[in-house]
Design an enzyme around this catalytic site. Structure first.
Site, PDB file in Angstrom:
ATOM      1  N   ILE A 196     -42.077  41.193  17.605  1.00  0.00           N
ATOM      2  CA  ILE A 196     -43.386  41.760  17.244  1.00  0.00           C
ATOM      3  C   ILE A 196     -43.275  42.537  15.929  1.00  0.00           C
ATOM      4  O   ILE A 196     -44.050  42.308  14.991  1.00  0.00           O
ATOM      5  CB  ILE A 196     -43.925  42.680  18.377  1.00  0.00           C
ATOM      6  CG1 ILE A 196     -43.964  41.939  19.722  1.00  0.00           C
ATOM      7  CG2 ILE A 196     -45.293  43.248  18.022  1.00  0.00           C
ATOM      8  CD1 ILE A 196     -44.952  40.820  19.826  1.00  0.00           C
ATOM      9  N   GLU A 243     -34.983  50.685  13.376  1.00  0.00           N
ATOM     10  CA  GLU A 243     -34.376  50.068  14.562  1.00  0.00           C
ATOM     11  C   GLU A 243     -33.279  50.985  15.089  1.00  0.00           C
ATOM     12  O   GLU A 243     -32.387  51.370  14.346  1.00  0.00           O
ATOM     13  CB  GLU A 243     -33.811  48.682  14.198  1.00  0.00           C
ATOM     14  CG  GLU A 243     -32.982  48.031  15.285  1.00  0.00           C
ATOM     15  CD  GLU A 243     -33.682  47.974  16.643  1.00  0.00           C
ATOM     16  OE1 GLU A 243     -34.777  47.405  16.727  1.00  0.00           O
ATOM     17  OE2 GLU A 243     -33.125  48.539  17.615  1.00  0.00           O
ATOM     18  N   SER A 254     -36.759  33.483  27.876  1.00  0.00           N
ATOM     19  CA  SER A 254     -36.833  32.051  28.208  1.00  0.00           C
ATOM     20  C   SER A 254     -37.330  31.189  27.057  1.00  0.00           C
ATOM     21  O   SER A 254     -37.374  29.964  27.182  1.00  0.00           O
ATOM     22  CB  SER A 254     -37.751  31.830  29.408  1.00  0.00           C
ATOM     23  OG  SER A 254     -37.513  32.777  30.384  1.00  0.00           O
ATOM     24  N   ILE A 272     -40.153  30.449  25.862  1.00  0.00           N
ATOM     25  CA  ILE A 272     -41.334  29.590  26.053  1.00  0.00           C
ATOM     26  C   ILE A 272     -42.538  30.201  25.336  1.00  0.00           C
ATOM     27  O   ILE A 272     -42.804  31.400  25.463  1.00  0.00           O
ATOM     28  CB  ILE A 272     -41.680  29.446  27.556  1.00  0.00           C
ATOM     29  CG1 ILE A 272     -40.484  28.910  28.332  1.00  0.00           C
ATOM     30  CG2 ILE A 272     -42.900  28.553  27.750  1.00  0.00           C
ATOM     31  CD1 ILE A 272     -40.612  29.099  29.839  1.00  0.00           C
ATOM     32  N   HIS A 316     -45.973  30.276  25.878  1.00  0.00           N
ATOM     33  CA  HIS A 316     -46.842  29.922  27.007  1.00  0.00           C
ATOM     34  C   HIS A 316     -48.226  29.489  26.532  1.00  0.00           C
ATOM     35  O   HIS A 316     -48.720  29.971  25.507  1.00  0.00           O
ATOM     36  CB  HIS A 316     -46.981  31.116  27.950  1.00  0.00           C
ATOM     37  CG  HIS A 316     -45.684  31.536  28.573  1.00  0.00           C
ATOM     38  ND1 HIS A 316     -45.084  30.822  29.574  1.00  0.00           N
ATOM     39  CD2 HIS A 316     -44.857  32.585  28.315  1.00  0.00           C
ATOM     40  CE1 HIS A 316     -43.948  31.423  29.926  1.00  0.00           C
ATOM     41  NE2 HIS A 316     -43.780  32.490  29.172  1.00  0.00           N
TER      42      HIS A 316
HETATM   43  C1  LIG Z   1     -35.680  37.598  30.820  1.00  0.00           C
HETATM   44  C2  LIG Z   1     -36.906  37.527  29.953  1.00  0.00           C
HETATM   45  C3  LIG Z   1     -37.539  36.312  29.755  1.00  0.00           C
HETATM   46  C4  LIG Z   1     -38.682  36.237  28.958  1.00  0.00           C
HETATM   47  N1  LIG Z   1     -39.245  35.019  28.703  1.00  0.00           N
HETATM   48  C5  LIG Z   1     -40.300  34.929  27.858  1.00  0.00           C
HETATM   49  C6  LIG Z   1     -40.863  33.664  27.510  1.00  0.00           C
HETATM   50  O1  LIG Z   1     -40.389  32.617  27.923  1.00  0.00           O
HETATM   51  N2  LIG Z   1     -41.937  33.647  26.680  1.00  0.00           N
HETATM   52  C7  LIG Z   1     -42.491  34.806  26.179  1.00  0.00           C
HETATM   53  O2  LIG Z   1     -43.476  34.733  25.438  1.00  0.00           O
HETATM   54  N3  LIG Z   1     -41.960  36.005  26.479  1.00  0.00           N
HETATM   55  C8  LIG Z   1     -40.885  36.089  27.289  1.00  0.00           C
HETATM   56  N4  LIG Z   1     -40.346  37.308  27.577  1.00  0.00           N
HETATM   57  C9  LIG Z   1     -40.941  38.478  26.962  1.00  0.00           C
HETATM   58  C10 LIG Z   1     -40.529  38.561  25.495  1.00  0.00           C
HETATM   59  O3  LIG Z   1     -39.127  38.394  25.358  1.00  0.00           O
HETATM   60  C11 LIG Z   1     -40.966  39.910  24.975  1.00  0.00           C
HETATM   61  O4  LIG Z   1     -42.351  40.085  25.212  1.00  0.00           O
HETATM   62  C12 LIG Z   1     -40.715  40.049  23.485  1.00  0.00           C
HETATM   63  O5  LIG Z   1     -39.402  39.691  23.114  1.00  0.00           O
HETATM   64  C13 LIG Z   1     -40.992  41.481  23.123  1.00  0.00           C
HETATM   65  O6  LIG Z   1     -40.732  41.650  21.766  1.00  0.00           O
HETATM   66  P1  LIG Z   1     -40.847  43.087  21.177  1.00  0.00           P
HETATM   67  O7  LIG Z   1     -40.665  42.966  19.712  1.00  0.00           O
HETATM   68  O8  LIG Z   1     -42.098  43.729  21.684  1.00  0.00           O
HETATM   69  O9  LIG Z   1     -39.667  43.908  21.899  1.00  0.00           O
HETATM   70  P2  LIG Z   1     -38.079  43.870  21.702  1.00  0.00           P
HETATM   71  O10 LIG Z   1     -37.564  42.547  21.307  1.00  0.00           O
HETATM   72  O11 LIG Z   1     -37.498  44.499  22.919  1.00  0.00           O
HETATM   73  O12 LIG Z   1     -37.883  44.825  20.456  1.00  0.00           O
HETATM   74  C14 LIG Z   1     -38.145  46.206  20.536  1.00  0.00           C
HETATM   75  C15 LIG Z   1     -37.200  46.874  19.576  1.00  0.00           C
HETATM   76  O13 LIG Z   1     -37.561  48.246  19.464  1.00  0.00           O
HETATM   77  C16 LIG Z   1     -36.373  48.997  19.353  1.00  0.00           C
HETATM   78  N5  LIG Z   1     -36.681  50.379  19.719  1.00  0.00           N
HETATM   79  C17 LIG Z   1     -37.090  50.838  20.926  1.00  0.00           C
HETATM   80  N6  LIG Z   1     -37.263  52.180  20.877  1.00  0.00           N
HETATM   81  C18 LIG Z   1     -36.970  52.562  19.608  1.00  0.00           C
HETATM   82  C19 LIG Z   1     -36.948  53.832  18.943  1.00  0.00           C
HETATM   83  N7  LIG Z   1     -37.248  54.967  19.575  1.00  0.00           N
HETATM   84  N8  LIG Z   1     -36.595  53.863  17.633  1.00  0.00           N
HETATM   85  C20 LIG Z   1     -36.271  52.717  16.963  1.00  0.00           C
HETATM   86  N9  LIG Z   1     -36.250  51.496  17.557  1.00  0.00           N
HETATM   87  C21 LIG Z   1     -36.602  51.419  18.855  1.00  0.00           C
HETATM   88  C22 LIG Z   1     -35.435  48.302  20.339  1.00  0.00           C
HETATM   89  O14 LIG Z   1     -34.086  48.629  20.104  1.00  0.00           O
HETATM   90  C23 LIG Z   1     -35.752  46.839  20.068  1.00  0.00           C
HETATM   91  O15 LIG Z   1     -34.932  46.278  19.069  1.00  0.00           O
HETATM   92  C24 LIG Z   1     -39.204  37.413  28.372  1.00  0.00           C
HETATM   93  C25 LIG Z   1     -38.564  38.640  28.570  1.00  0.00           C
HETATM   94  C26 LIG Z   1     -37.420  38.695  29.342  1.00  0.00           C
HETATM   95  C27 LIG Z   1     -36.729  40.020  29.521  1.00  0.00           C
END
Ligand SMILES: Cc1cc2nc3c(=O)[nH]c(=O)nc-3n(C[C@H](O)[C@H](O)[C@H](O)COP(=O)(O)OP(=O)(O)OC[C@H]3O[C@@H](n4cnc5c(N)ncnc54)[C@H](O)[C@@H]3O)c2cc1C
Length: 247
Positions: A12, A31, A45, A47, A49
Site C-alpha cells: 500500500i 519503515e 497468497s 491472489i 481477488h
Molecule cells: C497469510 C496471508 C495471506 C494473504 N493473502 C492475500 C491474498 O491472496 N490476496 C490479497 O489481496 N491479500 C492477501 N493478504 C493480505 C495482504 O497481504 C495485505 O492486505 C497487504 O499485504 C497489506 O499491505 P500493507 O502495505 O497494508 O501492509 P504490510 O505489508 O504489512 O506493510 C506495513 C508496513 O508498515 C511498517 N510499519 C508498521 N508500523 C510502523 C511504524 N510505527 N513505523 C514505521 N513503519 C511501520 C511495517 O514494518 C510494514 O513494513 C494476505 C495476508 C496474509 C497474512
C-alpha cells in the site's frame, strides 16, 4: 519539512508513493524494519481477488473490484508478473448450490465482469483433477495472481527514481499536530515535520491512529495461521485459484 510522510513500505505504502511521486511533492517513506516490503506483503497468497464475497455497496467491495481492474495497467507500467488464472468457487453438494447462487448475485451487484455459474461437466473440463463429486462452481475470470513483493519493490523503485526518499530502521513512535503541521517522531529521538501523513502501517495501523486520535473504535488483533505449500513437481495440477464457499 516534507509534503508527505508515508508510514510503512508494504504494497500500500509503495503504490501510494509511486502515484504521489508523479507530482512535484517531497515524499518520505518511513519503515521500521531494516528492509522494505517485509511485512504482510512478503508472505501472502498473492491472489488478486475478484471481490465476490464482499458486502455490496461497501468501500471494501468497491475498492476490491476497482483495484483488481487496475492490475492490467500496473502490469504494463511496472513490468510485474500477472497470471490471469481466473478463480472458481466450488459447491460440494446440491445444498451448497443455493449459497453459490447467492454469491453469484452478490458478485453481479459488486460489478464483477464475466462471472457465471458453471455446471459439473464444465467444471471437470476446466479442472480435471478436482474431486468429481463437486456439483458446480462460480466462475470468476477476473481473479488473478501476482508476486506482491515484486509489485511493491517495482513501485518503490519507480517512486525513488522520481525523487521519493526511503528511510529504513525508522519506527514512527509519536505524532503531534501544531500550527497546521504534523510532527513525526522517529525511534523516540528524531522529529520530522510534514504537511500530510499517510498511514500504511498494515496490522500496526491502529497504533498509528492512536498517536493522533484519542478514541479509536477498532483494534487490530493479528492471527497466525498455517499454509500448505505443494511441491513444484505438481505444478500445473490446477489452473485456477480454487475457493470453497465462504462461510
Ligand atoms: C497469510 C496471508 C495471506 C494473504 N493473502 C492475500 C491474498 O491472496 N490476496 C490479497 O489481496 N491479500 C492477501 N493478504 C493480505 C495482504 O497481504 C495485505 O492486505 C497487504 O499485504 C497489506 O499491505 P500493507 O502495505 O497494508 O501492509 P504490510 O505489508 O504489512 O506493510 C506495513 C508496513 O508498515 C511498517 N510499519 C508498521 N508500523 C510502523 C511504524 N510505527 N513505523 C514505521 N513503519 C511501520 C511495517 O514494518 C510494514 O513494513 C494476505 C495476508 C496474509 C497474512
Amino acid at each position: 519539512m516534507k509534503d508527505y510522510i508515508i508510514i510503512g513500505s508494504g504494497i500500500i505504502g509503495c503504490l501510494i508513493a509511486k502515484e504521489l511521486s508523479k507530482y512535484q511533492v517531497d515524499i518520505l517513506v518511513l519503515e521500521k524494519e531494516n528492509d522494505v516490503v517485509n511485512g504482510q506483503t512478503v508472505a501472502n497468497s498473492a491472489i488478486i481477488h475478484a471481490g465476490y464475497d464482499l458486502k455490496p455497496g461497501t468501500l471494501k467491495a468497491k475498492l476490491c473490484v476497482k483495484g483488481n481492474a487496475m492490475y492490467d495497467d500496473l502490469e504494463k507500467e511496472l513490468s510485474i508478473p500477472l497470471l490471469k488464472t481466473g478463480g472458481l468457487v466450488v459447491a460440494k453438494n446440491e445444498k451448497e448450490l443455493d449459497d453459490l447462487k447467492r454469491i453469484y448475485d452478490q458478485a453481479i451487484q459488486n460489478g464483477i465482469k464475466g462471472v457465471s455459474i458453471i455446471n459439473q461437466e464444465t467444471l471437470r473440463k476446466k479442472e480435471p483433477h478436482l474431486k468429481s463429486s463437486l456439483v458446480a462452481a462460480l466462475d470468476l475470470p477476473t481473479t488473478k495472481v501476482t508476486f506482491p513483493w515484486q509489485v511493491a519493490m517495482a513501485a518503490l523503485t519507480f517512486a525513488k527514481a522520481n525523487g521519493a526518499q526511503i528511510k529504513t530502521n525508522a519506527k514512527v513512535t509519536n505524532i503531534t499536530y501544531q500550527n497546521g503541521m504534523f510532527q513525526v517522531e522517529i525511534n523516540d529521538e528524531e522529529w520530522i515535520e510534514t504537511m500530510h501523513i499517510i498511514s500504511c502501517a498494515g496490522v500496526f495501523s491502529d497504533h498509528i491512529a492512536r498517536m493522533i486520535e484519542n478514541i479509536i473504535p477498532y483494534q487490530i488483533l493479528p492471527r497466525k495461521g498455517e499454509y500448505y505449500v505443494l511441491d513444484k513437481r505438481v505444478k500445473g495440477l490446477f489452473q485456477h485459484v480454487i475457493y470453497p464457499l465462504p462461510n
